[in-house]
Design an enzyme around this catalytic site. Structure first.
Site, short mmCIF file in Angstrom:
data_model
loop_
_atom_site.label_atom_id
_atom_site.label_comp_id
_atom_site.label_asym_id
_atom_site.label_seq_id
_atom_site.Cartn_x
_atom_site.Cartn_y
_atom_site.Cartn_z
N SER A 1 0.85 -1.19 0.00
CA SER A 1 0.00 0.00 0.00
C SER A 1 0.88 1.24 0.00
CB SER A 1 -0.86 0.00 1.26
OG SER A 1 -1.54 1.23 1.40
N TYR B 1 -1.54 -0.40 10.79
CA TYR B 1 -1.87 -0.81 9.41
C TYR B 1 -0.67 -0.59 8.50
CZ TYR B 1 -3.96 -1.08 4.79
OH TYR B 1 -4.21 -1.42 3.48
N1 LIG Z 1 -8.78 -0.07 -1.00
C1 LIG Z 1 -7.68 0.65 -1.07
O1 LIG Z 1 -7.74 1.87 -1.20
C2 LIG Z 1 -6.32 0.01 -1.01
C3 LIG Z 1 -5.19 0.78 -1.30
C4 LIG Z 1 -3.93 0.21 -1.25
C5 LIG Z 1 -3.80 -1.12 -0.91
N2 LIG Z 1 -4.92 -1.86 -0.64
C6 LIG Z 1 -4.75 -3.27 -0.34
O2 LIG Z 1 -5.44 -3.97 -1.36
C7 LIG Z 1 -5.97 -5.19 -0.82
C8 LIG Z 1 -7.46 -5.27 -1.08
O3 LIG Z 1 -8.10 -4.17 -0.42
P1 LIG Z 1 -9.68 -3.93 -0.56
O4 LIG Z 1 -9.88 -2.48 -0.51
O5 LIG Z 1 -10.22 -4.75 -1.68
O6 LIG Z 1 -10.16 -4.50 0.85
P2 LIG Z 1 -11.44 -5.31 1.25
O7 LIG Z 1 -11.52 -5.15 2.74
O8 LIG Z 1 -12.60 -4.93 0.40
O9 LIG Z 1 -11.05 -6.78 0.87
C9 LIG Z 1 -10.18 -7.55 1.65
C10 LIG Z 1 -10.63 -9.00 1.58
O10 LIG Z 1 -9.77 -9.77 2.44
C11 LIG Z 1 -10.58 -10.74 3.08
N3 LIG Z 1 -9.93 -11.15 4.33
C12 LIG Z 1 -9.75 -10.41 5.44
N4 LIG Z 1 -9.15 -11.13 6.39
C13 LIG Z 1 -8.93 -12.37 5.88
C14 LIG Z 1 -8.33 -13.57 6.38
N5 LIG Z 1 -7.81 -13.62 7.60
N6 LIG Z 1 -8.29 -14.64 5.56
C15 LIG Z 1 -8.80 -14.58 4.31
N7 LIG Z 1 -9.37 -13.48 3.78
C16 LIG Z 1 -9.43 -12.40 4.55
C17 LIG Z 1 -11.89 -10.04 3.33
O11 LIG Z 1 -12.93 -10.96 3.54
C18 LIG Z 1 -12.06 -9.24 2.07
O12 LIG Z 1 -12.75 -9.98 1.08
C19 LIG Z 1 -5.60 -5.20 0.66
O13 LIG Z 1 -4.43 -5.96 0.82
C20 LIG Z 1 -5.34 -3.74 0.97
O14 LIG Z 1 -4.47 -3.59 2.06
C21 LIG Z 1 -6.18 -1.32 -0.68
#
Ligand SMILES: NC(=O)c1ccc[n+]([C@@H]2O[C@H](COP(=O)([O-])OP(=O)(O)OC[C@H]3O[C@@H](n4cnc5c(N)ncnc54)[C@H](O)[C@@H]3O)[C@@H](O)[C@H]2O)c1
Length: 260
Positions: free
Chosen positions: A57, A81
């Protein structure tokens, strides 16, 4: 190397993704984001997966005076985080020099678009509020600046990185992606209200920046453009228009009430 699997590319995105819950429950966040990452990496190593893209991230950089963030900046996380993402980032990239696992990490900006039901995030909450005629909740005073990336552009960047993992100059590397410039969150909420056709004023809960969050963040996307030819196609206004349309068509997916 096992040969009986048919998995060639792994995108590891599963995580505890919210800053507030990470601060409230660091151990559970590290369990999922750090241990979860090495479990995936070990599975990929043992089965000989050919391409692995791991979600780090922009938060992994922590706060820097110099902006935008470049991939050669040190990772300086100070909150749980941020630390969990920085740890996952380092672990993942170590698997290329150590084990020859073709892996790259993404350091993407704030991703938005239809289908996001994490209502502590600005855009799903503000769009839900605008469509339901209530005041959107702003956890800041609207001044913090963030970089926003439309979800289809983010998906295209993931695919470009995965395709690029056949090349040496992509393996073991980190790639930023973002919209190219920061926007004050108050401006984003105002744009949502205008595009959704509402004039309800936001409920401003914070003074300045929310505790534990970085005031101004945006990434330099030059590396992914130069190495992989990826550029964002959807600007903020068009992305918000599409996002509003999605939540308009999916009332069941909107925030049920204001989220504090
Ligand atoms: N959304 C953003 O702006 C953003 C920006 C940069 C990085 N990210 C990264 O991108 C990735 C996806 O983010 P997102 O926004 O789609 O988040 P999200 O919360 O919508 O999706 C995360 C998914 O991980 C699953 N999850 C959580 N804990 C788990 C576990 N212990 N075992 C298995 N599955 C598990 C959840 O059920 C969910 O489906 C993450 O790694 C996040 O850190 C997101």
């Amino acid at each position: 190397m096992l040969t009986e699997h048919e998995i060639y590319t792994v995108f590891h995105l599963a995580a505890q993704t919210l800053v507030g819950p990470a601060a409230a429950s660091p151990a559970a966040t590290f369990e999922t984001n750090v241990r979860g990452t090495w479990i995936v990496l070990e599975g990929c190593r043992e089965t000989g997966v050919e391409r692995v893209v791991v979600a780090s991230s922009d938060k992994a950089y922590g706060a820097h005076e110099e902006l935008p963030y470049r991939e050669d900046f040190p990772l300086r996380p100070t909150a749980p985080y941020e630390a969990s993402k920085a740890a996952a980032d380092l672990l993942a990239r170590s698997y290329w020099p150590s084990y020859g696992l073709p892996v790259a990490v993404t350091r993407f900006a704030n991703i938005y678009g239809g289908g996001d039901t994490n209502f502590s995030r600005l855009i799903p909450e503000a769009v839900s509020a605008a469509l339901d005629g209530r005041a959107p909740v702003l956890r800041s005073d609207g001044s913090p600046q963030r970089d926003f990336l439309y979800v289809e552009d983010a998906a295209a960047a993931y695919l470009a990185i995965a395709d690029g993992l056949d090349r040496e100059d992509v393996r073991g590397e980190a790639f930023n992606a973002g919209g190219g410039r920061p926007h004050p969150v108050g401006e984003v909420v105002a744009m949502i209200a205008r595009l959704a056709g509402t004039d309800v004023e936001p409920a401003i809960l914070g003074a300045g920046n929310p505790a534990g969050e970085i005031d101004r963040q945006y990434v330099d996307p030059a590396k992914i453009r130069d190495v992989l030819g990826w550029e964002p196609n959807v600007d903020l206004e068009e992305g918000l228009r599409r996002t509003i349309e999605w939540y308009r068509e999916h009332p069941e997916a909107r925030a049920p009430t204001a989220v504090a």
